[in-house]
Design an enzyme around this catalytic site. Structure first.
Site, PDB file in Angstrom:
ATOM      1  N   GLU A 154       0.694  -1.432   0.070  1.00 17.33           N
ATOM      2  CA  GLU A 154      -0.194   0.072   0.065  1.00 17.33           C
ATOM      3  C   GLU A 154       0.443   1.547  -0.222  1.00 17.33           C
ATOM      4  OE1 GLU A 154      -2.798  -0.679   3.003  1.00 17.33           O
ATOM      5  OE2 GLU A 154      -3.468  -2.293   2.179  1.00 17.33           O
ATOM      6  N   ASN A 195       2.429  -4.693  -3.338  1.00 12.54           N
ATOM      7  CA  ASN A 195       0.314  -4.718  -3.728  1.00 12.54           C
ATOM      8  C   ASN A 195      -0.105  -3.638  -2.924  1.00 12.54           C
ATOM      9  OD1 ASN A 195      -0.804  -7.720  -3.311  1.00 12.54           O
ATOM     10  ND2 ASN A 195      -0.935  -6.406  -0.946  1.00 12.54           N
ATOM     11  N   HIS A 231     -10.033  -5.678  -2.786  1.00 14.41           N
ATOM     12  CA  HIS A 231     -11.360  -5.939  -1.797  1.00 14.41           C
ATOM     13  C   HIS A 231     -12.622  -4.815  -2.197  1.00 14.41           C
ATOM     14  CE1 HIS A 231      -8.463  -7.296   1.303  1.00 14.41           C
ATOM     15  NE2 HIS A 231      -7.511  -6.257   1.385  1.00 14.41           N
ATOM     16  N   GLU A 259      -5.735 -10.712  -2.359  1.00 15.61           N
ATOM     17  CA  GLU A 259      -6.756  -9.768  -0.871  1.00 15.61           C
ATOM     18  C   GLU A 259      -8.220 -10.404  -1.685  1.00 15.61           C
ATOM     19  OE1 GLU A 259      -5.273  -7.328   1.795  1.00 15.61           O
ATOM     20  OE2 GLU A 259      -3.911  -7.356   1.333  1.00 15.61           O
ATOM     21  N   ASP A 261     -12.196 -10.182  -2.106  1.00 11.68           N
ATOM     22  CA  ASP A 261     -13.269 -10.719  -1.471  1.00 11.68           C
ATOM     23  C   ASP A 261     -14.491  -9.797  -2.158  1.00 11.68           C
ATOM     24  OD1 ASP A 261     -12.451  -8.392  -0.063  1.00 11.68           O
ATOM     25  OD2 ASP A 261     -12.032  -8.880   2.404  1.00 11.68           O
TER      26      ASP A 261
HETATM   27  O1  9MR Z   1      -7.007  -8.770   7.510  1.00 10.39           O
HETATM   28  C1  9MR Z   1      -6.774  -8.207   8.767  1.00 10.39           C
HETATM   29  C2  9MR Z   1      -7.318  -7.753   9.514  1.00 10.39           C
HETATM   30  O2  9MR Z   1      -6.859  -9.072  11.306  1.00 10.39           O
HETATM   31  C3  9MR Z   1      -6.240  -6.926  10.330  1.00 10.39           C
HETATM   32  O3  9MR Z   1      -7.091  -6.540  11.462  1.00 10.39           O
HETATM   33  C4  9MR Z   1      -6.060  -5.773   9.485  1.00 10.39           C
HETATM   34  C5  9MR Z   1      -5.365  -4.966   9.774  1.00 10.39           C
HETATM   35  O4  9MR Z   1      -5.516  -3.565   9.371  1.00 10.39           O
HETATM   36  O5  9MR Z   1      -5.732  -6.342   8.460  1.00 10.39           O
HETATM   37  C6  9MR Z   1      -6.654  -7.249   7.668  1.00 10.39           C
HETATM   38  O6  9MR Z   1      -5.292  -6.706   6.873  1.00 10.39           O
HETATM   39  C7  9MR Z   1      -5.088  -6.129   5.531  1.00 10.39           C
HETATM   40  C8  9MR Z   1      -3.826  -6.376   4.909  1.00 10.39           C
HETATM   41  O7  9MR Z   1      -2.781  -6.489   5.453  1.00 10.39           O
HETATM   42  C9  9MR Z   1      -3.358  -5.206   4.103  1.00 10.39           C
HETATM   43  N1  9MR Z   1      -4.752  -5.142   2.913  1.00 10.39           N
HETATM   44  C10 9MR Z   1      -5.686  -4.634   4.006  1.00 10.39           C
HETATM   45  C11 9MR Z   1      -6.535  -6.138   4.661  1.00 10.39           C
HETATM   46  C12 9MR Z   1      -7.378  -5.301   4.424  1.00 10.39           C
HETATM   47  O8  9MR Z   1      -7.871  -4.373   6.150  1.00 10.39           O
END
Ligand code: 9MR
Length: 445
Positions: A154, A195, A231, A259, A261
């Site tokens: 990011e 990413n 996402h 990722e 969803d």
């Molecule tokens: O799935 C992850 C969640 O359990 C955490 O609380 C969150 C914190 O920001 O991060 C989530 O995963 C993220 C990923 O590492 C990077 N892209 C966005 C994802 C969703 O927030």
């Protein structure tokens, strides 16, 4: 690395022809379907939940896992120089026990960063050292065991400019190259990814990512791949997803959906779940359509292990399995998109000879040409030898010629095409004397 060749790679040529068949293999695990189509199918997992049915499903259906949180900076190095590997080890050990690859996620990210980093006062040199030490230590720890690393996560703002994280603000864009070089030095075999989210379709942010990747490659930074988080929102799969993946691939890097969803406003209804099925299938097809798309990872495979409800109140049901680990229509959407392709097989041809009626000196014969192959016959010829001096005098539904004992029958214009499994028949009158044994062999081509 280019998309791995797999046992099913031979089917890729057929896939390129767009000959996807029905989802007849719907019962096969997703990981096997994906493997046969030349991609991996991964899921984010929560290490602490890897027991019982959750673990069984993760192992059976996916051939790649990403630790959802266990490899993030705040998890592995909460205090400078003090590393904690328990959570990350659990996921990597699980993957190895189940023949899965691991996407390492993530080395340098502005979020889930310990406060000693995010709130520190840094000179550029000091921060660069801290960052590269972190990268080197973590990548070295798992050297040879991680397939893809999300090295930098990011890095961009929504408008495609560099995010002013502690790294961006202190070091400018140079931190990205430094992180990648440190990762490459620590594990030369790992594929190194950049990413981000909201870069899935064409747009300002993905344009920014595209330009960034171009610059990094021009500088010789070892970027192997670009990850597209995906996402997504129900019914809003970007129509330009495939084109966008392709333009990055054309830069000479791999791409992956990292990722995935697809969230909806709760409650889930049959109509929403049907739309979600179509959306999951569309994303899967976009990856399959781009040769350099290495694979697809869902961000949690069950609604009971999804970040969505916590971050988007009132939304959820974003994954392929419900909270009770029952597959949802989205699961079938992925499976159908991954369904085996039917390679165009050869046409097959057999011919059967019968005597229909016989009288003194003459008989009527019939030959049935059958296509036993999987592609249409587009013209046929049947050849046989008469053992006792029989002579064909007249024929219908074929052109029949005889030279000595050798007879050749060829299709007419209207019955040359025989579909797979179909047949064509022709008949003839012939003369005989003494005996009328059938030909030993009919050759059909
Ligand atoms: O799935 C992850 C969640 O359990 C955490 O609380 C969150 C914190 O920001 O991060 C989530 O995963 C993220 C990923 O590492 C990077 N892209 C966005 C994802 C969703 O927030």
């Amino acid at each position: 690395m280019f998309r791995r060749l797999t046992a099913g790679a031979a089917l890729l040529a057929a896939a390129a022809l767009g000959l996807a068949g029905p989802a007849s293999a719907a019962d096969a695990p997703l990981r096997d379907l994906a493997d046969a189509r030349g991609i991996y199918l991964g899921t984010a997992v929560t290490g602490g939940k890897l027991t019982g049915a959750y673990a069984d499903t993760a192992a059976a259906q996916f051939d790649s896992v990403t630790p959802g949180n266990e490899m993030k900076w705040g998890s592995v190095e909460p205090v400078r120089g003090q590393f904690s590997w328990t959570g990350a080890d659990r996921v990597v050990d699980f993957a190895e026990a189940h023949g899965q690859r691991v996407r390492g996620h993530t080395l340098v990210w502005h979020s889930q960063l310990p406060s000693w980093v995010s709130n520190g006062t840094w000179t550029p040199d000091a921060l660069r050292t801290v960052m590269t030490d972190h990268v080197t230590t973590e990548v070295s720890r798992y050297k040879g065991r991680i397939d893809h690393w999300d090295v930098v996560n990011e890095p961009l703002n929504e408008d495609g400019t560099l995010r002013q994280s502690v790294f961006g603000a202190t070091l400018g864009e140079s931190y990205i190259g430094d992180a990648f070089r440190a990762a490459r030095a620590a594990d030369p075999a790992a594929e190194l990814y950049l990413n981000d989210y909201s870069t899935d379709g064409l747009g300002a942010k993905s344009d920014g990512m595209y330009a960034l990747v171009e610059r990094l490659l021009a500088q010789g930074v070892p970027v192997d791949g670009v990850g597209f988080q995906a996402h997504l929102i129900l019914g809003q799969v970007p129509s330009t997803l495939e084109a966008n993946l392709r333009r990055f691939a054309d830069l000479g890097v791999d791409v992956a959906i990292t990722e995935l969803d697809i969230r909806m406003t709760l409650p889930a209804t049959d109509a929403k779940l049907a739309q979600q099925k179509a959306d999951y299938a569309a994303v899967t097809r976009a990856c399959l359509a781009v040769t350099r798309c290495a694979g697809l990872t869902v961000w949690g495979f069950t609604d009971s292990d999804s970040w969505i409800p916590d971050f988007f109140p009132g939304q959820g049901a974003a994954t392929p399995y419900d909270e009770n680990l029952n597959p949802k229509p989205a699961y079938a959407g992925i499976a159908e998109a991954l369904a085996p392709v039917t390679p165009p097989g050869p046409a097959g041809c057999t011919a059967a000879y019968t005597v229909q009626s016989q009288w003194g000196g003459g008989f009527t014969g019939q030959v049935t040409v059958r296509n036993t192959g999987t592609a249409p016959l587009t013209g046929w010829k049947v050849v046989w030898e008469y053992p006792a001096g029989q002579r064909v005098t007249q024929a219908w539904n074929a052109t029949v010629t005889q030279t000595g004992t050798a007879v050749t029958a060829a299709n007419l214009s209207y019955n040359g095409t025989v579909p797979a499994g179909g047949s064509a028949t022709f008949g003839f009158n012939a003369s005989w004397t003494g005996a009328n044994p059938p030909p030993a062999v009919l050759t059909c081509t």
